[in-house]
Structures are given as C-alpha cells and as structure tokens.
Design a protein around this motif. Structure first.
Motif, short mmCIF file in Angstrom:
data_model
loop_
_atom_site.label_atom_id
_atom_site.label_comp_id
_atom_site.label_asym_id
_atom_site.label_seq_id
_atom_site.Cartn_x
_atom_site.Cartn_y
_atom_site.Cartn_z
N VAL A 24 -30.85 23.04 0.94
CA VAL A 24 -32.29 23.05 0.69
C VAL A 24 -32.68 21.85 -0.17
CG1 VAL A 24 -34.16 24.31 -0.44
CG2 VAL A 24 -32.52 25.53 0.98
N GLN A 84 -38.04 16.78 4.57
CA GLN A 84 -38.45 17.96 5.32
C GLN A 84 -38.66 17.67 6.81
OE1 GLN A 84 -41.33 20.59 3.32
NE2 GLN A 84 -41.29 19.20 1.55
N LEU A 99 -36.63 28.38 5.82
CA LEU A 99 -37.57 27.42 5.23
C LEU A 99 -38.37 26.69 6.30
CD1 LEU A 99 -38.59 25.89 2.74
CD2 LEU A 99 -36.62 24.36 2.96
N ASP A 124 -40.58 30.85 1.05
CA ASP A 124 -40.78 29.58 0.38
C ASP A 124 -39.59 29.30 -0.55
OD1 ASP A 124 -41.68 27.26 -0.69
OD2 ASP A 124 -43.42 28.10 -1.73
N LEU A 125 -38.55 28.72 0.02
CA LEU A 125 -37.36 28.42 -0.77
C LEU A 125 -37.56 27.19 -1.66
CD1 LEU A 125 -34.45 29.09 1.75
CD2 LEU A 125 -35.36 30.58 -0.03
#
Length: 526
Positions: A103, A116, A362, A368-369
């Motif tokens: 993440v 992202q 995610l 919502d990590l």
C-alpha cells in the motif's frame, strides 16, 4: 571479555539515547544519511554477489558437502527446521508489512511511476517481493553457512571471528577477533531491543483495536513484562523444546491465517497477483538488484532498498548464528535451498495474499487503506480485515501471531547473544541467557519511555557498513574452506579407488599363479 565489554557498550549507548534522545538522534540521522548516500552502491553489490555465490555453492561441486562431516545427521525434522528459520528470520516483519508495504509503494511508487496507477500497483508488489525475497535470505544464509561450517566442521566456537580464520589466521582469537565479536554482539543487542520496542508498539495497537485496551506507556510496559516472561521461559527450555515448539505452532497459525484470507478474500485476484508479480520479479531481478538513481534526485531506493539491505546485514550475525545452531547435518545444497529458496517462496505467497487483498480493496474502493496508512503502518492490516468477513476473528488471530512471532524472535536472540558472548562452543550458560534477556527488556522499556528508538534504529543501519565488508571477506573464506574440503574428499576417493584397483590386480595375479601351477589353459577357465 566479549561479554563484559558488550554489556558496557550497550549500556553506554542506551544511556546516551535515553538521557539526550534529541541530540543523539540528530547525530545518528546525519551519520546515516552520509553512509547511505556514499556507500549505498556497496550494499547493493555485496548482497547481489552473496546471492550469486550461494547459488554457485548449491548447484556446483560443493553442493554435496555436509555440515558437520560426512556422517552428520540433522538434529531437527525438515518441517521444524524451516519453521525455526522462518520465525527467527522475519516472522513478525511479514505480519507487520504484508499489507502495509505494498500500500505504501502504491501511494509512493519507485521508478518515477504515477502514484495509485496500475503500473504503481505492479511495482508495489514487485518491490515487496524484492525486499523480502532472495536477497535478505542470501545475507542470512551466507553468514549462517559460514558459522555452521566453522563450528561443526572445524571445531570452532560458533563466533563471528571464526569465519575469518582462513584470512587472518590466529588473529581471529586475538584483539581483532574480539573487536569483530563485540561489534556483532552490540549490533544484535541493539537490534533486538529496538525491534522489541517497535513490536511492543504494534502489539499495543492491536490490543487497542481488538479489545479496546487504551494505548499508552502503562500498556506498553505490561506488554514488555509479559513478553519477557514468555521469551525467557522459551529460551531457558532450549532449542529442542520451547523455541522449536513455538516456531512450529506459529508457522501453522500463520498458514491458517493466510489460507483464511485467501479463501474469504479475492481468491482469483490473489492468484493473478502472485503469478504476475513472480514473473516480473524474476524478469527484473538483476535490474532491481543493482538499481540506484544517480541521475535524479529521487531518494526512494536509498529510503527503502538500501535501508532494507543495511538492516538485513546488521541482523545477519544474529539470524546467521541461529541458523547455524539448528542446521547441523544438512548438505550445502539442502542448506541453501532451505534457507534461501524455501522461505523466499513462502514470503512471496504471503505478500501475494495480504498485499494483493489490500491493493484489491484499495483500488476497487472497498476500504480506505490510505487513511489507515496515514494513521500508521501498524493499522493497515487491521483495516484490511474490516473489509473481510469475520474481521474480529482475523484480527484476534493476527494479534496472537504477532505475539508469538515476537516471542520466538526474542528467545532466539537471547540464545544467540549468549552464544556470541561465550568463548566455548555449545549451549551458553544459563546465567548469560538470563542477563541478556533482562538487558534487552530493560533497554526496550527505557527507550520507549525516553523516545530513543529511532536513533538506535539508525545506529543499526550505520553498523551494517563494516559488516558489508565482512560479508565480502566471508565469501572468500568460505570458498577456501569448501574448496579445501572438496579437494580432501576427492583425494581420499582417489586413494580408495587405487587401493581397490591394487587389490583387484593382486587377486588377478593370484588367480593367474594358481592357474599356471595347475596347468590349466586360459580357454578352460570359466
């Protein structure tokens, strides 16, 4: 001497970090930045060479050589052996970083990728494989193989300095050898205490998440106290009992947690992630192994890869000594496969399950990590469980896993610290195990209260620089030893073959003499 001086140096460093954490931390951070910036290339090169060297040993002419001699038998079953390797090597780290690191890389990706994005997600998993795969285990395996060989095949004391005997000769038992051993013991003690402190913070966060226990100093001190009792009970019972049993149980518990997430999580997505990432990892292994960023101002490689390599190198005396302790009777080939390839594959599967599930949640908006990541790395795993059925049970199992991994790492460390500060081979005295067990618990408690953990973490990374040079020397030393052993065995096999050939020749001559004396022609012989 090693025992007394190591205790004194550790006490002085902890006292400085506890009394003046701010100035001590400033000095450590500045030194760390200089070391990483100037010697980052050496960390990458030495670790990559160590991996190539071990593969050469395993699949070359030295692979058949056996730790402890030709007739040595393994002390532990293969399952127990692998479980102890996994627990001592990086058990608690996999639980902590399994979801958090992918993440983090997805949000701040390497190689200048767009955050992202799909490419960032691929790179996040690939670098998680890279940081927890073949390279760190190669570091541990190199030191472990060297220590095991010199201890069981050369009658050594199980100390770091023994590995340098083929290079420095008798000085490995003199002042130079003492300096090497003291540095190894101090680095291990500080590393164990620092990890104990960070593990305490993680467990405290888990207790708050699962049971609502208020986080704070009191809870942290209670966690340290309970952990101390558990790891001392395990350590004093010996490797054959406490450490072996806890490691085997924890491996089974980790497998159960991983299978649960695999089954109730995005199963197909996880398998796709595993195969895709494994292929990309193998394809770009050399590139990632030697990659720095001299033509840009990016610090990503220094902040992650170089830091990880320095951290693994600094921990190599501890983990290597424990691996050596439990690996008697293994061949070089079996040792390398068991210590490098098998745990790496387990790590790949682990990151695919937890990292893949986290990225899937995610990317497709289930949870919502990123907010959890902002609150702390230790919260990401528990936030991931919130997106899965049975989240409370999963969180409880993960907390138990953290605690047991914590205990197995600590009890292994206490045993190794006592061994490395003892001149005699074999199990160290009980009083030294007790002293080191008390010492690391007190160090962690003092530093948690004073806020000096970050400074000592930096100190460990700085201490890795001379150990990187040591690794290069160890490769030379191990090659000389194995080459000498292989030559000795080949000569002995040649002598045996000549003796057999001489015996056969004599038997034939005796038969010929008997035939000639009896007046039998060669055609009449059967």
């Amino acid at each position: 001497m090693v025992f007394r001086l190591s205790i004194a140096i550790v006490a002085a460093l902890v006292l400085a970090a506890g009394i003046a954490p701010g100035p001590f931390n400033d000095v450590m951070q500045a030194t760390l930045a200089t070391v990483v910036r100037g010697a980052g290339w050496m960390y990458l090169l030495v670790v990559f060479l160590a991996l190539l060297f071990l593969l050469y040993l395993a699949f070359g002419r030295f692979g058949r050589l056996r730790i402890g001699g030709e007739d040595a038998e393994p002390e532990f079953s293969r399952t127990s052996w692998l479980a102890m390797l996994f627990a001592a090597g990086m058990g608690i780290g996999l639980v902590f970083w399994g979801a958090a690191e992918p993440v983090s890389h997805f949000l701040n990706p390497p190689e200048g990728l767009e955050p992202q994005s799909s490419l960032a997600a691929r790179a996040a998993m690939r670098y998680a494989f890279f940081h927890w795969g073949l390279h760190p285990w190669a570091i541990y395996a190199l030191i472990g193989l060297a220590m095991a060989w010199f201890q069981y095949n050369r009658g050594g004391r199980g100390l770091i300095s023994d590995m340098l005997e083929p290079i420095i000769g008798r000085h490995h038992q003199g002042a130079l050898g003492h300096a090497v051993n003291i540095a190894a013991v101090v680095a291990t003690a500080i590393g164990v205490a620092t990890t104990l402190g960070f593990g305490t913070i993680q467990i405290t966060a888990g207790l708050h998440r699962v049971f609502g226990v208020p986080p704070g100093t009191v809870t942290q001190l209670v966690v340290i106290g309970v952990a101390f009792v558990l790891y001392m009970a395990s350590s004093t019972s010996g490797v054959e009992r406490g450490i072996k049993w806890l490691s085997s149980f924890n491996l089974a518990l980790a497998a159960a947690l991983m299978l649960a997430v695999l089954v109730i999580g995005p199963t197909g997505f996880i398998f796709d992630t595993f195969t895709t990432t494994l292929g990309a990892y193998i394809n770009q292994l050399v590139t990632m192994s030697l990659r720095l960023s001299p033509f840009s101002d990016s610090t990503w490689v220094r902040d992650w890869t170089v830091f990880y390599w320095a951290w693994w190198i600094a921990w190599a005396p501890f983990v290597g000594a424990f691996i050596a302790r439990v690996s008697r009777g293994r061949t070089v080939r079996e040792f390398v496969i068991g210590v490098v390839l098998a745990p790496s594959l387990l790590g790949f599967v682990w990151f695919s399950v937890f990292g893949g599930a986290a990225l899937q949640a995610l990317i497709f908006g289930q949870v919502d990590l990123l907010q959890a990541l902002a609150a702390g790395y230790e919260t990401v795993l528990f936030a991931l469980f919130d997106s899965l059925p049975g989240s409370s049970l999963l969180a409880l199992v993960a907390l138990l896993l953290l605690i047991i991994f914590f205990v197995t790492s600590a009890d292994s460390a206490v045993l190794v610290l006592a061994s490395m500060s003892t001149d005699e081979a074999g199990d160290p005295p009980l009083y030294k195990r007790v002293v080191w067990g008390v010492a690391v618990a007190l160090i962690a408690a003092v530093l948690l209260l004073a806020g000096g953990l970050d400074a000592l973490q930096s100190l460990i990374t700085i201490a890795a620089l001379p150990f990187a040079v040591l690794m290069a020397l160890v490769m030379v030393s191990v090659y000389r030893e194995l080459d000498g052993e292989d030559t000795r065995l080949r000569r002995r096999a040649l002598r045996r073959r000549r003796i057999v050939e001489l015996w056969i020749a004599r038997e034939r001559e005796a038969q010929r003499e008997d035939r000639d004396g009896a007046g039998v022609s060669p055609d009449q012989l059967p």
